[in-house]
Scaffold this active site. Structure first.
Site, PDB file in Angstrom:
ATOM      1  N   TYR A 128       0.865  -1.182   0.000  1.00 35.03           N
ATOM      2  CA  TYR A 128       0.000   0.000   0.000  1.00 35.03           C
ATOM      3  C   TYR A 128       0.907   1.240   0.000  1.00 35.03           C
ATOM      4  O   TYR A 128       1.967   1.243  -0.599  1.00 35.03           O
ATOM      5  CB  TYR A 128      -0.935  -0.132   1.227  1.00 35.03           C
ATOM      6  CG  TYR A 128      -1.853   1.018   1.492  1.00 35.03           C
ATOM      7  CD1 TYR A 128      -2.797   1.420   0.548  1.00 35.03           C
ATOM      8  CD2 TYR A 128      -1.786   1.720   2.699  1.00 35.03           C
ATOM      9  CE1 TYR A 128      -3.637   2.487   0.800  1.00 35.03           C
ATOM     10  CE2 TYR A 128      -2.631   2.777   2.956  1.00 35.03           C
ATOM     11  CZ  TYR A 128      -3.546   3.171   2.000  1.00 35.03           C
ATOM     12  OH  TYR A 128      -4.366   4.230   2.255  1.00 35.03           O
ATOM     13  N   LYS A 134      -6.129  -1.115  -2.043  1.00 35.88           N
ATOM     14  CA  LYS A 134      -7.100  -0.764  -0.990  1.00 35.88           C
ATOM     15  C   LYS A 134      -7.837  -2.019  -0.531  1.00 35.88           C
ATOM     16  O   LYS A 134      -8.112  -2.198   0.649  1.00 35.88           O
ATOM     17  CB  LYS A 134      -8.094   0.279  -1.515  1.00 35.88           C
ATOM     18  CG  LYS A 134      -7.487   1.674  -1.673  1.00 35.88           C
ATOM     19  CD  LYS A 134      -7.536   2.470  -0.374  1.00 35.88           C
ATOM     20  CE  LYS A 134      -6.718   3.747  -0.477  1.00 35.88           C
ATOM     21  NZ  LYS A 134      -6.747   4.561   0.755  1.00 35.88           N
TER      22      LYS A 134
END
Ligand SMILES: NC(=O)C1=CN([C@@H]2O[C@H](COP(=O)(O)OP(=O)(O)OC[C@H]3O[C@@H](n4cnc5c(N)ncnc54)[C@H](O)[C@@H]3O)[C@@H](O)[C@H]2O)C=CC1
Ligand SMILES: CC(=O)C(=O)O
Ligand SMILES: [Mg+2]
Length: 549
Positions: free
Chosen positions: A91, A164
């Site tokens: 991420y 996500k």
């Protein structure tokens, strides 16, 4: 061999060297694997050794991405067991570098691509997944106009939807078999991409106006019709689109804009914690937002709503918010202000005496005049908070709340090590990127990560468990409080937010608070005898499931 290739090539069911001798025989895998039969722990230990051998985070990202496509349980086992170490790889911030390279490095992708040039394919694109109306809990979509703080990346932005979703699963146990990542390819205004032979998206400028709006409508209608129970998460849209889509559709669809609502809520958590230190109320705050786009004005909305809850009128709350954007302090004599900035524009008469440079009121002047108690950075301007600004902030109030939130690392407004030293340890700091503790004057300052990833996974899980028809402001607030309640920020140097290491437990707590709030507001559609257990049961664990042939 009808079923064996399916099991061993399906990342959700594949278990590689962990297939037992019996399973190998049953599934037609005899001779296709080395003799050793490993446990998941043994596999994960090898993977950890392998990934540790890579020199750069981008190489680690690629390694994990390939593992994700090969063996999903092992991928999540590795991430969950090393959450604080792996989250920055899968991420923010590494995902920003991966997105820049995406077309060049293209491998394969689990996402659904919807092209604005082929609207008739939208339904078929989802149908190709073979998922029924009860099979999907969550869809993350991006048109990639404003990826993190690195701008427009067209179809390369597909990985933000995938990343996500990986965080939803790693952090909150959202079932990876029940999620869908979507890229809306509406073109790109990124000239480098448009002129790169490698680029894999539509080679035209971004489509805007009615055609764009129609395409968003088509997406919303089709996704919600095919997957009526799914939460539709919007990520990294451009500022005016993000806000318009949310405002127009939040009463009709189960949608959530992470950059506005998720970020606003995690910032609320950080401010709740900071106010425990300063022992002040929201009504006493003066908020200055530097970079008044999607995220910055989303925060202004949530903080001014908190001021109103603390007893101020709407006008009084607005009078305690200042926005500074590319043209300096936002004032009501500026023409062409977008509506989300116009809402907070200061009367020009009020600032007539303030110093101007090149005709605009810059950040330093605004900080010196306003003496903000909270300074937020969502500008994408690296070093946007230089020493003079931070010192002016610290001169104005004893314990300023300083939130340089721009991602990724190349965009952050100020590094905490500098901010701690320039404020002699007085600033209450949280950042968007993960940063190491700062050692200053004999104290370790733990810097909380005010990234929406610390909140949205639990919010999503709570929405799923409660079957909430809408994500309400009350649910966002419940999530923000649940995050803040997990820390005691009062000791000098204590973090304002829970540590990423504890994210799974934190997400469960957030999910419970969100589900309770949904029930209280009457938007829940499920019935659970024991909500705590329902949240626990809903959390997918990285263990090999029974093999269904
Ligand atoms: N920590 C977190 O959880 C989150 C952080 N962010 C970060 O916030 C930043 C902004 O994201 P969005 O709001 O989605 O982008 P956006 O494009 O909607 O907003 C950026 C705003 O900053 C302004 N800006 C650009 N350069 C500036 C400068 N030199 N001086 C002053 N203002 C300037 C732009 O005009 C725009 O209004 C990004 O770096 C993003 O990564 C966004 C969402 C969540
Ligand atoms: C964290 C996030 O959503 C962003 O930077 O856009
Ligand atoms: Mg975002």
């Amino acid at each position: 061999m009808p079923s064996s290739p399916t099991v061993s090539t399906d990342p959700l069911r594949n278990r590689g060297t962990a297939f037992t001798v019996d399973e190998r025989a049953r599934l037609g895998l005899v001779g296709r694997l080395p003799s050793a039969v490993e446990t998941l722990d043994e596999q994960a230990a090898r993977c950890y050794r392998q990934i540790s051998g890579y020199a750069t985070d981008l190489q680690k990202y690629t390694y994990l991405d390939q593992l994700h496509d090969r063996n999903e349980v092992l991928y999540y086992k590795l991430i969950v067991d090393h959450l604080a170490e792996m989250l920055p790889i899968v991420y923010d911030p590494t995902i920003g570098d991966a997105i820049k390279q995406w077309s060049n490095d293209y491998r394969d992708s689990r996402a659904v691509y919807l092209s604005i040039d082929r609207p008739d394919d939208v339904r078929a694109s989802f149908a190709g997944l073979g998922l029924g109306p009860d099979d999907v809990d969550l869809v993350v979509v991006s048109d990639a106009q404003e990826i993190l703080g690195i701008g427009d990346w067209g179809v390369n932005g597909t990985d933000i939807s995938i990343g996500k979703l990986a965080v939803y699963t790693a952090a909150a146990g959202v079932d990876p078999a029940r999620v869908v990542a979507v890229n809306l390819d509406v073109g790109t205004d990124n000239e480098v991409l448009l002129n790169s032979p490698e680029y894999l998206g539509n080679r035209h400028a971004r489509v805007t106006g009615e055609r764009y709006d129609d395409f968003i409508d088509l997406y919303l209608k089709t996704a919600s019709e095919l997957f009526p129970n799914a939460l539709l998460h919007f990520e990294d849209f451009g500022p005016s689109n993000a806000r318009r889509i949310l405002e127009q559709n939040r009463d009709t669809y189960r949608i959530f804009n992470d950059d506005m609502q998720g970020t606003g809520a995690i910032v609320m958590s950080a401010v709740f914690s900071a106010l425990k230190v300063t022992k002040e109320s929201f009504a006493e705050q003066r908020l200055l937002v530097f970079g008044a786009g999607t995220a910055g004005t989303g925060m202004a909305d949530q903080i001014s709503a908190a001021m109103i809850r603390d007893g101020l009128s709407e006008d009084e709350a607005k009078s305690r918010v200042w926005l500074v954007d590319v043209d300096g302090l936002v004032t009501d004599d500026m023409t062409g202000l977008p509506n989300y900035q116009a809402a907070y524009a200061r009367p020009a008469s009020e600032v007539a005496d303030w110093a101007r440079a090149d005709g605009l009121i810059d950040l330093l002047t605004a900080v010196s005049e306003v003496k903000p108690t909270i300074l937020i950075g969502t500008s994408t301007l690296h070093n946007g908070f230089p020493k003079a600004v931070v010192e002016a902030l610290a001169a104005g109030v004893e314990r300023p709340i300083l939130l340089p939130l721009s991602n990724p690392t190349e965009r952050i407004e100020v590094m905490p090590a500098d901010a701690v030293s320039w404020t002699q340890g007085r600033a209450l700091i949280a950042t968007g990127i993960p940063v190491d503790p700062v050692h200053y004057n004999g104290v370790d300052y733990d810097i909380g990560q005010a990234n929406n990833a610390l909140l949205y996974p639990g919010l999503g899980l709570g929405t799923i468990v409660s079957g909430a028809t809408h994500v309400t402001d009350g649910m966002l607030l419940a999530a923000a409080k649940a995050v803040a309640d997990q820390v005691d920020p009062t000791a000098l140097g204590a973090s304002l937010l829970p540590a990423v290491d504890n994210l799974r437990a934190s997400s469960a707590t957030v999910a419970l608070a969100v589900a309770k709030q949904a029930i209280e507001e009457g938007v829940s559609t499920t019935n659970h005898d024991n909500l705590v257990q329902a949240v626990e049961d809903a959390m997918w664990q990285p263990v090999y499931p029974e093999i269904v042939e």
